[in-house]
Design a protein around this motif. Structure first.
Motif: not given
Ligand code: ATP
Ligand code: MG
Ligand code: MG
Ligand code: MG
Length: 353
Positions: A330-352
């Motif tokens: 889809t255009g997101i390689d392994y290192p970038e996928l990991i970066d995004k997952l970390i960013e979404f984890g941080c975002e989820q925490y900020r939401e709470k």
């Protein structure tokens, strides 16, 4: 300042070894100029072993193993670290669980993260727990009107009280072929396909060895299509992939031992089928209140009907696993996928907060 990551791997589960391989791949893909990486190995007995911060990625899996400090009670150390970071007003580390199955994918470790009140990668307590239990998951899908196969469920007590009654009920409501599965497992462990009463009896005994609750599903002859979701409030969908098992079905051996199974990415399906897969996957994500990542598994029947089989809240995550491969295409390689997952984890925490 570098972002601190605690990488949890190993774990008290049948998928322990797979998790170690995954951790090695993830560590090697992390950008050490951006992240400060602390591996936390969980033994098969459930002991946490926190290691020192890695100066550089290990060159081999053995090296990762050797650096283990076996005396340290990692969980207490992590709790102390977090308390200290909070006291000093420092940026909190993020926990990244690369764990499958029991105590990793089922909401229990996520409950601990919630209590520690720190950011973590992936699904929360509810989604993890509901996604791990196939009966609860299918009940929620049914309530949301998602298309799926017929199923019934028994716990061990009901079965022991009236074995023949249970088999009669399966034959009346489901018929053959059917699939018998432990309610809470993955990697096809304990799953049998049945064509007769005799096989059904054997399959019940087998599945009850792994769980006190089992599910019996109508067996469909269908293509197997999977899709990846990534994000929180409005997740993105990957291209679809198809699994073509060489065995009778996609069993444990086909998943980890044969290497004979073909993954076709993107799946050769009509666009309207892909759209339907996406639509159902997004609804399933919402219904189970997922966050971060999900791999949704589907059946595509001969007459073009799309049925949801399950979602996996911590799908296989080595570089050659379906979920990362779907994103690569889809255009997101392994290192970038990991970066995004970390960013979404941080975002989820900020939401709470
Ligand atoms: P994982 O989490 O590793 O994807 P799992 O243990 O949760 O696997 P399922 O995905 O439910 O198990 O089933 C494993 C495989 O068994 C499927 O990929 C498919 O090949 C086959 N299978 C399961 N249920 C059915 C069904 N109702 N009809 C036809 N085939 C099925
Ligand atoms: Mg599964
Ligand atoms: Mg699984
Ligand atoms: Mg599956």
């Amino acid at each position: 300042m570098k972002k601190r990551i605690y990488l949890l791997y190993g774990g008290k589960s049948a998928e322990h070894e797979v998790s170690i391989r995954t951790a090695f791949s993830v560590i090697c893909a992390l950008d050490f100029t951006k992240y400060e990486v602390t591996p936390v190995y969980i033994t098969k007995d459930g002991n946490w072993m926190k290691r020192d911060v890695l100066k550089e990625p290990p060159k081999t899996m053995d090296e990762l193993e050797r650096q283990l400090n076996r005396d340290v009670n990692g969980l207490i150390e992590i709790m102390r670290d977090i308390a200290q970071a909070k006291e000093n007003g420092e940026q909190l580390p993020i926990l990244f669980p690369l764990l499958h199955g029991t105590n990793g994918e089922d909401g229990t470790v996520q409950g601990l993260f919630e209590i520690l009140n720190i950011p973590f990668v992936g699904n929360g307590v509810l989604a993890s727990a509901a996604g791990m239990d196939k009966v609860i998951m299918k009940n929620l899908f049914a309530q949301a009107g998602l298309p799926q196969v017929k199923y019934v469920s028994f716990n061990r007590f009901e079965w022991e009280k009236n074995e023949d009654g249970a088999y009669d009920e399966v034959e009346k409501k489901i018929g053959y072929p059917c699939f018998v599965k432990p309610a809470n497992l993955g990697s096809s462990v304990g799953i049998s396909k049945c064509q007769s009463r005799e096989q059904l009896q054997k399959a019940f005994r087998e599945a009850f060895q792994f769980d006190r609750k089992i599910i019996i599903e109508q067996g469909v002859e269908a293509r197997e299509i999977e899709i990846g979701l990534l994000g929180n409030e409005s997740p993105e969908c990957s291209v679809a992939g198809e699994i073509i098992p060489k065995a009778e079905f996609y069993d444990y051996k086909a998943k980890y031992e044969d290497g004979n199974t073909a993954l076709v990415i993107p799946a050769d399906i009509p666009n309207e089928t892909y759209e339907r897969v996406k639509e159902i996957a997004l609804k399933a994500f919402k219904v189970l209140d997922c966050s971060g990542l999900v791999r949704a598994d589907f059946f595509l029947t001969k007459n073009g009907e799309v049925l949801i089989n399950e979602i996996n809240t911590m799908p296989g995550f080595t570089p050659v696993s379906m979920y990362p491969l779907l994103w690569k295409h889809t255009g997101i390689d392994y290192p970038e996928l990991i970066d995004k997952l970390i960013e979404f984890g941080c975002e989820q925490y900020r939401e709470k907060e």
